[in-house]
Motif scaffolding. Structure first.
Motif, PDB file in Angstrom:
ATOM      1  N   ARG A 240       0.842  -1.208   0.000  1.00  0.00           N
ATOM      2  CA  ARG A 240       0.000   0.000   0.000  1.00  0.00           C
ATOM      3  C   ARG A 240       0.871   1.250   0.000  1.00  0.00           C
ATOM      4  O   ARG A 240       0.521   2.259  -0.604  1.00  0.00           O
ATOM      5  CB  ARG A 240      -0.866   0.021   1.251  1.00  0.00           C
TER       6      ARG A 240
ATOM      7  N   GLY B 178      -6.323   3.122   0.800  1.00  0.00           N
ATOM      8  CA  GLY B 178      -6.990   2.062   1.561  1.00  0.00           C
ATOM      9  C   GLY B 178      -8.396   1.808   1.054  1.00  0.00           C
ATOM     10  O   GLY B 178      -8.816   0.661   0.861  1.00  0.00           O
ATOM     11  N   ALA B 179      -9.136   2.892   0.791  1.00  0.00           N
ATOM     12  CA  ALA B 179     -10.518   2.749   0.323  1.00  0.00           C
ATOM     13  C   ALA B 179     -10.560   2.133  -1.084  1.00  0.00           C
ATOM     14  O   ALA B 179     -11.408   1.284  -1.381  1.00  0.00           O
ATOM     15  CB  ALA B 179     -11.203   4.111   0.318  1.00  0.00           C
TER      16      ALA B 179
ATOM     17  N   THR C 137       0.671   4.317  -2.535  1.00  0.00           N
ATOM     18  CA  THR C 137       0.462   5.688  -2.063  1.00  0.00           C
ATOM     19  C   THR C 137       1.463   6.633  -2.732  1.00  0.00           C
ATOM     20  O   THR C 137       1.106   7.707  -3.219  1.00  0.00           O
ATOM     21  CB  THR C 137       0.630   5.739  -0.525  1.00  0.00           C
TER      22      THR C 137
ATOM     23  N   SER D   1      -3.672  10.004  -0.888  1.00  0.00           N
ATOM     24  CA  SER D   1      -3.493   9.834   0.557  1.00  0.00           C
ATOM     25  C   SER D   1      -3.591   8.361   0.932  1.00  0.00           C
ATOM     26  O   SER D   1      -4.160   7.550   0.198  1.00  0.00           O
ATOM     27  CB  SER D   1      -4.561  10.628   1.309  1.00  0.00           C
ATOM     28  N   ARG D   2      -3.037   8.031   2.107  1.00  0.00           N
ATOM     29  CA  ARG D   2      -3.095   6.635   2.568  1.00  0.00           C
ATOM     30  C   ARG D   2      -4.527   6.174   2.724  1.00  0.00           C
ATOM     31  O   ARG D   2      -4.859   5.026   2.413  1.00  0.00           O
ATOM     32  CB  ARG D   2      -2.340   6.496   3.881  1.00  0.00           C
ATOM     33  N   SER D   3      -5.376   7.059   3.203  1.00  0.00           N
ATOM     34  CA  SER D   3      -6.766   6.620   3.429  1.00  0.00           C
ATOM     35  C   SER D   3      -7.468   6.392   2.075  1.00  0.00           C
ATOM     36  O   SER D   3      -8.265   5.465   1.928  1.00  0.00           O
ATOM     37  CB  SER D   3      -7.518   7.642   4.277  1.00  0.00           C
ATOM     38  N   THR D   4      -7.182   7.235   1.089  1.00  0.00           N
ATOM     39  CA  THR D   4      -7.783   7.019  -0.232  1.00  0.00           C
ATOM     40  C   THR D   4      -7.316   5.685  -0.819  1.00  0.00           C
ATOM     41  O   THR D   4      -8.118   4.907  -1.348  1.00  0.00           O
ATOM     42  CB  THR D   4      -7.407   8.173  -1.191  1.00  0.00           C
TER      43      THR D   4
END
Lengths: 396, 396
Positions: free
Chosen positions: A32, A47-48, A36, A42-45
């Motif tokens: 991941r 992840g999603a 990224t 972003s890391r959260s994007t």
């Protein structure tokens, strides 16, 4: 013009899903953290997006095993085993190779049919392909579904109509081959066709020996001779899609008679049949008969060795003409030309340096294909994957 | 990736200034209403941009005279007379043409120097160009300033170093010609070099017979033979910038001896010297000697007519090989090839259809250049204008 495209969140998300899937498809599993960095999201994007591609059955995630490092390890994202696959077809004169190719470009199953005697007509070839698709379906994971059929054809494919316009060694002309295939499969299985050399250079540019190279020619000899070209990072297609047909360029008007009716075409000097004839063999070109010439040359058979060297000289001249025109960084030599390069590289280089404008300084790197004999087959798989990579949600 | 570039108002304004100037430069005078439609900007933005370009001395505005229509007529925006000009140079073997070219591509003044005897060396050519630039400066509007010097060269120009790598008919090799010119002019006058055929196709694509055409080959014969190629809307340059050097491709190993040391190069069949030799003239190729062959052919001289027809046949074969490789929509024939097409189009077409893969269906349109003999010269002007069009404010 400065208009910014309207950024609908849904369209952006789907676009990014395709980009992320494309990264893993091209380069294989990665963390991941790498995703990224590459996609600058972003890391959260990330992840999603990974979660959604996993949900769609396209990717898998795992926590890497082994290695003790500080901090939480980044999850590894990989193509999902049993995920969707492309039905890739390499339609050659003497055999039809069909493969199930997974995301990541891995060949999951392969099926080869020899076409003995005369080359297959379009209906016969279509029937072979439909049969092979069933054979492959039985071999892959039961849950896996095909996303489409991509076919590599030894001839010109019209980018307007999708028809095979001219395949001299198959003896096809104006054949609506794509439509014949489409009639025989469910509409959920789209059909795409491409020229063998065009698809070969596409696959080599993606994962083979042209990966880091934006000006490259893939010169391929089987029974026929053709070139796939990437110039300035983009495939050269031509107005109708017929670019790269170098095999019937005349290089000696008093040369051997060609089946096309002319004399001294490139094909009569560097095609497989030319190699066999020069080696004194009154045989049809097949995988085996051609491989035997190279094996004999390596084993010291003087006539076989001299035949390969003669082809090597003509190959060097052919490359020189293409280099004068394209000035590539690299030339990949596929089909029987890979064997010529392996046995007689010095002869190829000597002829190239002698004939190219500017001499040896202008000569490009010569390499075999990184994907071996599978370049066209894997390029055909890319045709079938194209829609999925563009929009992983919409193409389901 | 979805990052939107940071939209600094100043950068956007300058970008838009360049776009607006580029429209008028390419297509000539037009109304503000047309500009509003083409650039998809608001009327007030267009008004502000035009005002700034007028302030910069690049464009002029006027209210159209004549015609009675309802409403206020839209102002006409045009290149400003006395505005900046490019010093364009067409360096050929037998003469050096230099021109002052204004915005819009109009030739404001022209100066030709014949180079008698041996072709000029790079220092001699540079001196000619510097002299010519002064002559031109005296001929144009006193207030007009040159923006740069663009030079068309009959040889390969390295896109990395800017040097002339190989110009066989000038007998130049590895000449740092751009640096020699730059040393002789103020730094405010940037120097750019390009290959003659590459620049010719650029100019034809912008304003000539390849305007609406994204797959086009400009095949040019003067003393040497070269091709400028646009594929999929973009110039084909190659890894070093040497693409298009088709003149020394061997098409008959037992053909005439070429000055490059090989036999049967394309140039020995369709170059100007080949035409003169076939016409039985023991003369050097010059504008006059070549023009005389065509004039004599049109006047019924059988040897001249037969010479043009023989070149026409070889030209058709040469085009066929290029069509097999590039599949262009159109082929422009420049230099002496325009004369061959005019006198013997049928012979060219017959040979082309005979040799091209797929026959006459695959044959492209054949046309002379829309800019006549000035394609390379006007392409060189575009090199000199490039910075101004990219940023009309910054390049002042």
């Amino acid at each position: 013009v400065t208009r910014v495209p309207v950024a609908r969140p849904d369209a952006i998300r789907r676009h990014n899903l395709g980009l992320l899937l494309g990264q893993v498809h091209r380069d294989g599993e990665m963390t991941r953290a790498e995703l990224t960095q590459r996609l600058r999201l972003s890391r959260s994007t990330i992840g999603a997006l990974v979660a959604e591609l996993t949900e769609l059955g396209l990717l898998d995630e795992r926590v890497p095993s082994g290695g003790v490092r500080a901090g939480r390890p980044s999850h590894v994202v990989a193509p999902r085993p049993g995920g969707p696959y492309a039905v890739a077809v390499d339609l050659d004169i003497t055999h039809i190779t069909t493969a199930a190719v997974g995301i990541g470009g891995h060949i999951l199953a392969r099926h080869v049919v020899e076409t003995t005697g005369t080359p297959p007509g379009p209906r016969e070839a279509a029937a072979h392909i439909i049969d092979a698709a069933s054979v492959l379906a039985a071999q892959v994971d039961g849950a896996a579904r095909p996303v489409g059929i991509g076919v590599s054809v030894p001839g010109t494919v019209s980018r307007r109509s999708g028809s095979v316009e001219f395949a001299p060694n198959l003896n096809w002309r104006h054949e609506t081959f794509g439509a014949m295939l489409a009639d025989a499969v469910p509409p959920s299985l789209p059909i795409s066709l491409g020229n063998d050399a065009d698809l070969a250079v596409l696959a080599e540019h993606l994962r083979g020996n042209a990966r880091d190279c934006d000006d490259v020619i893939y010169l391929m000899a089987r029974i026929g001779v053709g070139a796939g070209i990437i110039a300035n990072g983009r495939p050269l297609r031509g107005y109708e899609g017929f670019a790269g047909e170098v095999g019937h360029n005349v290089v000696d008007p008093s040369g051997p008679h060609c089946h096309c009716g002319k004399r001294g075409c490139v094909e009569t000097f560097i095609g497989e049949q030319a190699l066999l004839t020069l080696a004194g063999r009154d045989e049809a070109a097949t995988t085996e008969s051609v491989a035997k010439v190279f094996a004999d040359a390596f084993n010291g058979d003087p006539l076989a060795a001299s035949a390969v060297r003669t082809v090597a000289d003509a190959l060097g001249r052919t490359i020189a003409s293409l280099v004068n025109i394209f000035d590539p960084e690299r030339v990949l030599l596929g089909g029987s030309l890979a064997g010529v390069l392996e046995f007689a590289r010095d002869d190829v280089v000597r002829a190239l340096n002698r004939d190219v404008l500017g001499g040896s300084e202008s000569a490009p790197q010569l390499m075999p294909p990184g994907l071996g004999d599978d370049s066209s087959l894997l390029g055909a798989a890319e045709l079938a994957f194209a829609d999925l990579l563009l929009d992983p949600v919409g193409s389901r």
